[in-house]
Design an enzyme around this catalytic site. Structure first.
Site, PDB file in Angstrom:
ATOM      1  N   TYR A   1       0.850  -1.204   0.000  1.00  0.00           N
ATOM      2  CA  TYR A   1       0.000   0.000   0.000  1.00  0.00           C
ATOM      3  C   TYR A   1       0.884   1.253   0.000  1.00  0.00           C
ATOM      4  O   TYR A   1       0.672   2.190  -0.780  1.00  0.00           O
ATOM      5  CB  TYR A   1      -0.886  -0.056   1.249  1.00  0.00           C
TER       6      TYR A   1
ATOM      7  N   LYS B   1       1.009   4.191  -2.799  1.00  0.00           N
ATOM      8  CA  LYS B   1       0.574   5.544  -2.423  1.00  0.00           C
ATOM      9  C   LYS B   1       1.721   6.549  -2.556  1.00  0.00           C
ATOM     10  O   LYS B   1       1.494   7.714  -2.899  1.00  0.00           O
ATOM     11  CB  LYS B   1      -0.017   5.533  -1.014  1.00  0.00           C
TER      12      LYS B   1
HETATM   13  N1  LIG Z   1     -10.294   4.822   4.751  1.00  0.00           N
HETATM   14  C1  LIG Z   1      -9.060   5.163   5.030  1.00  0.00           C
HETATM   15  O1  LIG Z   1      -8.623   5.062   6.181  1.00  0.00           O
HETATM   16  C2  LIG Z   1      -8.169   5.724   3.955  1.00  0.00           C
HETATM   17  C3  LIG Z   1      -7.075   6.487   4.346  1.00  0.00           C
HETATM   18  C4  LIG Z   1      -6.238   6.999   3.371  1.00  0.00           C
HETATM   19  C5  LIG Z   1      -6.511   6.783   2.040  1.00  0.00           C
HETATM   20  N2  LIG Z   1      -7.580   6.032   1.680  1.00  0.00           N
HETATM   21  C6  LIG Z   1      -7.811   5.826   0.256  1.00  0.00           C
HETATM   22  O2  LIG Z   1      -9.092   6.307  -0.076  1.00  0.00           O
HETATM   23  C7  LIG Z   1      -9.563   5.651  -1.244  1.00  0.00           C
HETATM   24  C8  LIG Z   1     -10.972   5.166  -1.013  1.00  0.00           C
HETATM   25  O3  LIG Z   1     -10.925   4.201   0.030  1.00  0.00           O
HETATM   26  P1  LIG Z   1     -12.101   3.987   1.073  1.00  0.00           P
HETATM   27  O4  LIG Z   1     -11.514   4.075   2.402  1.00  0.00           O
HETATM   28  O5  LIG Z   1     -13.255   4.836   0.717  1.00  0.00           O
HETATM   29  O6  LIG Z   1     -12.374   2.435   0.787  1.00  0.00           O
HETATM   30  P2  LIG Z   1     -13.724   1.618   0.490  1.00  0.00           P
HETATM   31  O7  LIG Z   1     -13.305   0.211   0.517  1.00  0.00           O
HETATM   32  O8  LIG Z   1     -14.806   2.083   1.372  1.00  0.00           O
HETATM   33  O9  LIG Z   1     -14.056   2.082  -1.003  1.00  0.00           O
HETATM   34  C9  LIG Z   1     -13.244   1.738  -2.090  1.00  0.00           C
HETATM   35  C10 LIG Z   1     -14.118   1.560  -3.317  1.00  0.00           C
HETATM   36  O10 LIG Z   1     -13.241   1.262  -4.408  1.00  0.00           O
HETATM   37  C11 LIG Z   1     -13.897   0.293  -5.207  1.00  0.00           C
HETATM   38  N3  LIG Z   1     -12.936  -0.433  -6.037  1.00  0.00           N
HETATM   39  C12 LIG Z   1     -12.089  -1.415  -5.664  1.00  0.00           C
HETATM   40  N4  LIG Z   1     -11.424  -1.878  -6.743  1.00  0.00           N
HETATM   41  C13 LIG Z   1     -11.863  -1.154  -7.799  1.00  0.00           C
HETATM   42  C14 LIG Z   1     -11.568  -1.154  -9.179  1.00  0.00           C
HETATM   43  N5  LIG Z   1     -10.701  -2.027  -9.719  1.00  0.00           N
HETATM   44  N6  LIG Z   1     -12.183  -0.243  -9.982  1.00  0.00           N
HETATM   45  C15 LIG Z   1     -13.086   0.618  -9.475  1.00  0.00           C
HETATM   46  N7  LIG Z   1     -13.433   0.639  -8.184  1.00  0.00           N
HETATM   47  C16 LIG Z   1     -12.819  -0.228  -7.348  1.00  0.00           C
HETATM   48  C17 LIG Z   1     -14.598  -0.623  -4.213  1.00  0.00           C
HETATM   49  O11 LIG Z   1     -15.630  -1.362  -4.826  1.00  0.00           O
HETATM   50  C18 LIG Z   1     -15.092   0.390  -3.190  1.00  0.00           C
HETATM   51  O12 LIG Z   1     -16.401   0.810  -3.476  1.00  0.00           O
HETATM   52  C19 LIG Z   1      -8.567   4.527  -1.531  1.00  0.00           C
HETATM   53  O13 LIG Z   1      -7.671   4.932  -2.550  1.00  0.00           O
HETATM   54  C20 LIG Z   1      -7.829   4.384  -0.211  1.00  0.00           C
HETATM   55  O14 LIG Z   1      -6.528   3.873  -0.363  1.00  0.00           O
HETATM   56  C21 LIG Z   1      -8.425   5.503   2.616  1.00  0.00           C
END
Ligand SMILES: NC(=O)c1ccc[n+]([C@@H]2O[C@H](COP(=O)([O-])OP(=O)(O)OC[C@H]3O[C@@H](n4cnc5c(N)ncnc54)[C@H](O)[C@@H]3O)[C@@H](O)[C@H]2O)c1
Length: 279
Positions: free
Chosen positions: A151, A155
């Site tokens: 990850y 990132k």
């Molecule tokens: N939640 C956290 O703590 C956090 C922190 C920092 C960064 N992020 C980043 O935020 C972004 C969103 O994450 P989240 O926390 O909302 O996660 P989440 O799991 O709630 O949502 C992620 C979404 O991405 C979709 N997805 C997965 N593979 C895919 C693909 N191949 N094509 C299209 N869609 C796809 C999933 O179906 C899901 O709906 C990610 O890039 C994650 O790395 C999250």
């Protein structure tokens, strides 16, 4: 920038931060295409918004499909004002547990997915003379904690891509923002666990607090776009960690080693197989 009347495409919009971005954009008067590999989830997000919003299935690992989704926005609206390359997954656990398929999956979604969005939308934004690219990275793109190695790798790449692109794009009228939150309250905290890894505990202990609210992050993101910021780091404690990592990278790495050692001993204590081994 005002968001009213703008045309935006969001990837990973079926859940978490992507869904929150769609809500914030819709509330600000934008036309949002909510896309996700999970078509039903994308539909749920769009159904809760105004009639300006629509859903579309989109797998960000499919470059041609991402191009077609962007082209569709341009065909309907004559332009694409904003793209949010947000879809992402996480694998948590010791790095030797990762298979090559898992490495490739996270690179394909977290990095190539962003590349596909940029390759599809940026040339069009240059032709228009305006637009904004928003890439969701993470604090893991600014600091390097263990047990989320794949990850962290993807990132960091997204942060580098975004900052490098920004230096070319802004003078030509296209904004680029990279969003770097620490833990946010979404289902991702409970996904991708390998070998007894508990993502929610890991991320919360790493940031020393409760997860940030996804809707609040989405509103922060729109404000950061309006201000044409380069990097958005949330919450404030994560900002302090980022400064510290730049001032004392060696010390930060030693702290990370201690943190991982603590996590590993908790995992071996908590997993039934290791308890049986110990017994
Ligand atoms: N939640 C956290 O703590 C956090 C922190 C920092 C960064 N992020 C980043 O935020 C972004 C969103 O994450 P989240 O926390 O909302 O996660 P989440 O799991 O709630 O949502 C992620 C979404 O991405 C979709 N997805 C997965 N593979 C895919 C693909 N191949 N094509 C299209 N869609 C796809 C999933 O179906 C899901 O709906 C990610 O890039 C994650 O790395 C999250």
């Amino acid at each position: 920038m005002t968001f009213a009347g703008k045309h935006a495409l969001v990837t990973g919009a079926g859940s978490g931060i992507g869904a929150a971005l769609c809500r914030a954009l819709d509330a600000a008067g934008a036309h949002v295409v909510c896309t996700d590999v999970d078509e039903t989830a994308a539909g749920r997000t769009a159904a809760a918004l105004s009639e300006r919003a629509r859903a579309a299935p989109l797998d960000v690992t499919d470059a041609a499909a991402v191009q077609a989704a962007v082209d569709d926005v341009v065909a309907r609206a004559g332009r694409i004002d904003l793209i949010f390359n947000n879809a992402g997954i996480v694998w948590g656990g010791d790095t030797e547990l990762l298979t090559l398929d898992q490495w490739n999956a996270i690179i394909d979604i977290n990095l190539r997915g962003v590349v596909h969005g940029v390759a599809a939308a940026y040339p069009q934004m240059l032709r228009q003379g305006h637009g904004h690219i928003v890439n969701t990275a993470s604090m893991a793109g600014l600091t390097a904690a263990g047990q989320v190695t794949s990850y962290v790798a993807t990132k960091h790449a997204v942060v580098g891509l975004s900052l490098a692109l920004r230096s070319e794009a802004v003078p030509r009228g296209v904004g680029v923002l990279v969003v770097c939150p620490a833990a946010v309250e979404t289902p991702i905290l409970d996904k991708g666990a390998l070998g007894g890894f508990v993502g929610r505990d890991y991320f919360l202990q790493a940031q020393g607090g409760r997860p940030y609210d996804a809707d609040r992050l989405a509103r922060d993101t729109l404000r950061a776009i309006e201000r044409n910021k380069a990097v958005l780091v949330k919450p404030a404690v994560a900002h302090a960690q980022w400064w510290f990592a730049r001032l004392a990278p060696g010390l930060m790495n030693r702290m990370s080693m201690r943190f991982v050692a603590g996590q590993r001993s908790r995992q071996s204590r908590d997993t039934p197989s290791s308890a049986a081994d110990a017994g």
